[in-house]
Design a protein around this motif. Structure first.
Motif, short mmCIF file in Angstrom:
data_model
loop_
_atom_site.label_atom_id
_atom_site.label_comp_id
_atom_site.label_asym_id
_atom_site.label_seq_id
_atom_site.Cartn_x
_atom_site.Cartn_y
_atom_site.Cartn_z
N THR A 77 0.80 -1.22 0.00
CA THR A 77 0.00 0.00 0.00
C THR A 77 0.84 1.27 0.00
O THR A 77 0.28 2.36 0.10
N GLY A 78 2.17 1.17 -0.11
CA GLY A 78 2.97 2.36 -0.36
C GLY A 78 2.65 2.94 -1.72
O GLY A 78 2.66 4.16 -1.92
N LEU A 79 2.38 2.05 -2.70
CA LEU A 79 1.80 2.38 -4.00
C LEU A 79 2.70 3.18 -4.94
O LEU A 79 2.30 3.46 -6.06
N ALA A 80 3.90 3.59 -4.52
CA ALA A 80 4.76 4.33 -5.43
C ALA A 80 5.16 3.46 -6.62
O ALA A 80 5.17 3.92 -7.78
N ILE A 81 5.46 2.19 -6.37
CA ILE A 81 5.85 1.28 -7.45
C ILE A 81 4.66 1.01 -8.37
O ILE A 81 4.80 1.04 -9.60
N GLN A 133 -13.25 11.04 3.36
CA GLN A 133 -14.47 11.83 3.55
C GLN A 133 -15.27 11.31 4.74
O GLN A 133 -15.84 12.08 5.51
N CYS A 134 -15.28 10.00 4.91
CA CYS A 134 -15.97 9.38 6.05
C CYS A 134 -15.30 9.79 7.35
O CYS A 134 -15.97 10.11 8.34
N GLY A 135 -13.96 9.79 7.36
CA GLY A 135 -13.22 10.21 8.55
C GLY A 135 -13.51 11.65 8.92
O GLY A 135 -13.66 11.99 10.10
N ALA A 136 -13.59 12.53 7.90
CA ALA A 136 -13.91 13.94 8.16
C ALA A 136 -15.32 14.09 8.72
O ALA A 136 -15.56 14.92 9.60
N ILE A 192 -9.85 2.45 -8.85
CA ILE A 192 -10.91 2.12 -7.89
C ILE A 192 -10.38 2.26 -6.47
O ILE A 192 -11.06 2.79 -5.58
N TYR A 193 -9.15 1.77 -6.25
CA TYR A 193 -8.54 1.87 -4.92
C TYR A 193 -8.42 3.33 -4.48
O TYR A 193 -8.75 3.68 -3.35
N LYS A 194 -7.94 4.20 -5.38
CA LYS A 194 -7.79 5.62 -5.04
C LYS A 194 -9.14 6.26 -4.75
O LYS A 194 -9.26 7.10 -3.84
N SER A 195 -10.15 5.87 -5.51
CA SER A 195 -11.49 6.42 -5.27
C SER A 195 -12.02 6.00 -3.90
O SER A 195 -12.60 6.81 -3.17
N LEU A 196 -11.80 4.73 -3.54
CA LEU A 196 -12.27 4.25 -2.24
C LEU A 196 -11.52 4.92 -1.10
O LEU A 196 -12.10 5.23 -0.05
N GLN A 197 -10.22 5.14 -1.29
CA GLN A 197 -9.45 5.84 -0.25
C GLN A 197 -9.96 7.26 -0.04
O GLN A 197 -10.01 7.76 1.08
N GLN A 198 -10.37 7.90 -1.12
CA GLN A 198 -10.94 9.24 -1.01
C GLN A 198 -12.25 9.20 -0.23
O GLN A 198 -12.53 10.08 0.60
#
Length: 296
Positions: free
Chosen positions: A20-24, A85-88, A75-81
């Motif tokens: 989940t570092g995701l840079a690679i 929003q849920c955390g906020a 899809i992963y990036k969208s879910l993380q967003q």
């Protein structure tokens, strides 16, 4: 994403425990194929060297799998967003509850750097401080094993008002299905199994109990190890989760801080219990010293 990485012959799962570092992955989706270039993006805490990681990053160049990987990454990036929003929204809701009470707003607690914030916990607010204000100055994070996920589950499932609806801590543990359900007929116990069923708070408490098992020389970790020695690890997790539920309920409802005993005095505890039992029997049956054959 791991599925399509394997199909592309990019075996990150072999050399890295957490991708989940995701840079690679981000660079792969942009079309980079050079193993050395990709390996150079590894996290500095990674135990594997760049050379070892590069050996696992020789792609077969399949464009269809690369397209599917790109889709999954989006899809992963969208879910993380959505999670952010849920955390906020959680932060806004809790703070509105705290700001309605001037006494809660003034409460301050000490930072707890030893309570690690994992990747699934809310990142955008200090849950340690907010929980201290939410529970009217009761520091639940002082209890070993209780972390951010446990606090969030407690707030969302019952809250302060919900805990006060249980007359005793035992009833709270029974509601969580962490206590045995004794079936008695004619004075005989037919069974004393823990009822089946679960909820989010019970799962959070069991996870906290599992974390306690890894601690050394604390009140609850010693309790866990005693139960595990006699009855096994599964029973120890349930027993420790029940003990946590009782501790948390009493702390919140009775407004008492967490103060585990520094040492155990088993013989004194047993002696006090036996003395109380004998006093009840003497009072119940009106027993005298003459009946016991004692000469004073």
């Amino acid at each position: 994403m791991q599925k399509y990485l394997r199909l592309l012959n990019l075996r990150l799962d072999v050399v890295v425990n957490d991708i989940t570092g995701l840079a690679i992955i981000d660079t792969i989706c942009k079309g980079e194929k050079n193993p050395e270039t990709l390996a150079a993006l590894r996290n500095g805490n990674c135990r594997k060297s760049a050379t070892e990681i590069a050996k696992a990053l020789h792609s077969n160049g399949r464009t269809d799998y690369l397209f599917a990987l790109h889709q999954e990454y989006d899809i992963y990036k969208s879910l993380q967003q959505k999670i952010q929003q849920c955390g906020a929204s959680i932060e806004e809701l809790i703070k509105s509850f705290i700001n309605a009470d001037e006494n809660k707003k003034k409460l301050k607690t000490d930072a707890k750097p030893h309570k690690r914030v994992n990747k699934n916990a809310p990142q955008n607010f200090d849950l340690n401080q907010i929980a201290y204000q939410y529970f009217n100055g009761i520091d639940l994070m002082a209890v070993e094993g209780v972390g951010h996920s446990t606090i969030i589950a407690l707030m969302s499932e019952v809250g302060v008002d919900g805990l006060k609806k249980f007359d005793t801590a035992k009833w709270f543990a029974r509601w969580l299905r962490l206590s045995t359900n004794n079936r008695v007929s004619g004075g005989r116990v037919l069974s004393h199994k823990i009822p089946k069923g679960s909820n989010r708070l019970k799962i959070a408490l069991r996870n906290a109990a599992n974390a306690i098992s890894n601690l050394k020389d604390t009140h609850l970790s010693n309790f866990f190890k005693r139960i595990a020695f006699r009855r096994g690890r599964a029973a120890a997790i349930s027993a420790t989760a029940r003990k946590l539920a009782i501790i948390i309920r009493d702390m919140v409802v009775k407004a008492i801080p967490y103060s585990p005993p520094a040492q155990y005095e088993f013989l004194d505890q047993k002696r006090k219990r036996k003395v109380l039992e004998m006093k009840r029997l003497i009072h119940k049956f009106n027993i005298t010293t003459h009946d016991l054959g004692l000469q004073l």
